[in-house]
Design a protein around this motif. Structure first.
Motif: not given
Length: 180
Positions: A39-49
């Motif tokens: 995951p990227s930081y941006e993906q992790v920040c969504t909480g969805a990962t």
């Protein structure tokens, strides 16, 4: 050498505090505990990962005991806050420990028990219980390079001054005999 994987809010704070301790050989900020590969930081920040921002702390137990590493973890964040630390909100900021084996699980459980004695709820209130989870250690993905040693690279950044620095100072004061 021994390595612990720990999550307690924003990884910048944990990274900075651990780097200040003698016997800590390396700290790598990253992501674990989720389902998305790489995951990227941006993906992790969504909480969805499902990932938590975490640190992989490698230390020499002959220089700094494992219990000090774990007690510092419970000093640098508030383990009573479910899925957030201060204004950082979401499961990516959860308080979690990721043991590599049964021996680490036992150490982590003992540290969490010690933390519960320190972080008890105030008299007359039920909230305040330590909510730190102990989760299986799955894949660990290193965070992007700009997150590594962020505090040292950005000492005048607002978040570093307002949030990370007080946590670093708290660890340095409590564990003064281990400060570099």
């Amino acid at each position: 050498m021994e390595t612990f994987v720990l999550a307690g809010g924003c990884f910048w704070c944990l990274d900075a505090a651990y780097r200040s301790l003698e016997g800590v050989e390396s700290v790598v900020s990253g992501y674990t505990g989720g389902a998305t590969a790489h995951p990227s930081y941006e993906q992790v920040c969504t909480g969805a990962t499902g990932h938590a921002e975490a640190v992989k702390v490698t230390f020499d137990p002959e220089v700094i005991p494992a219990d000090v590493i774990l007690d510092a973890f419970f000093t640098m964040h508030d383990p009573r806050q479910l899925n957030h630390q201060g204004a950082d909100t979401g499961t990516q900021y959860r308080s979690a420990m990721f043991p590599a084996d049964d021996a680490q699980r036992e150490l982590f459980e003992a540290a969490r028990d010690r933390a519960a004695d320190i972080w008890d709820a105030p008299v007359g209130r039920t909230e305040g219980t330590v909510v730190t989870t102990i989760e299986p250690l799955g894949d660990y993905y290193d965070a992007e390079e700009y997150h590594q040693d962020f505090f040292a690279k950005n000492p005048n950044q607002g978040y570093c001054l307002a949030v990370a620095l007080p946590k670093v100072n708290k660890v340095r004061a409590r564990f003064a005999e281990y400060v570099r």
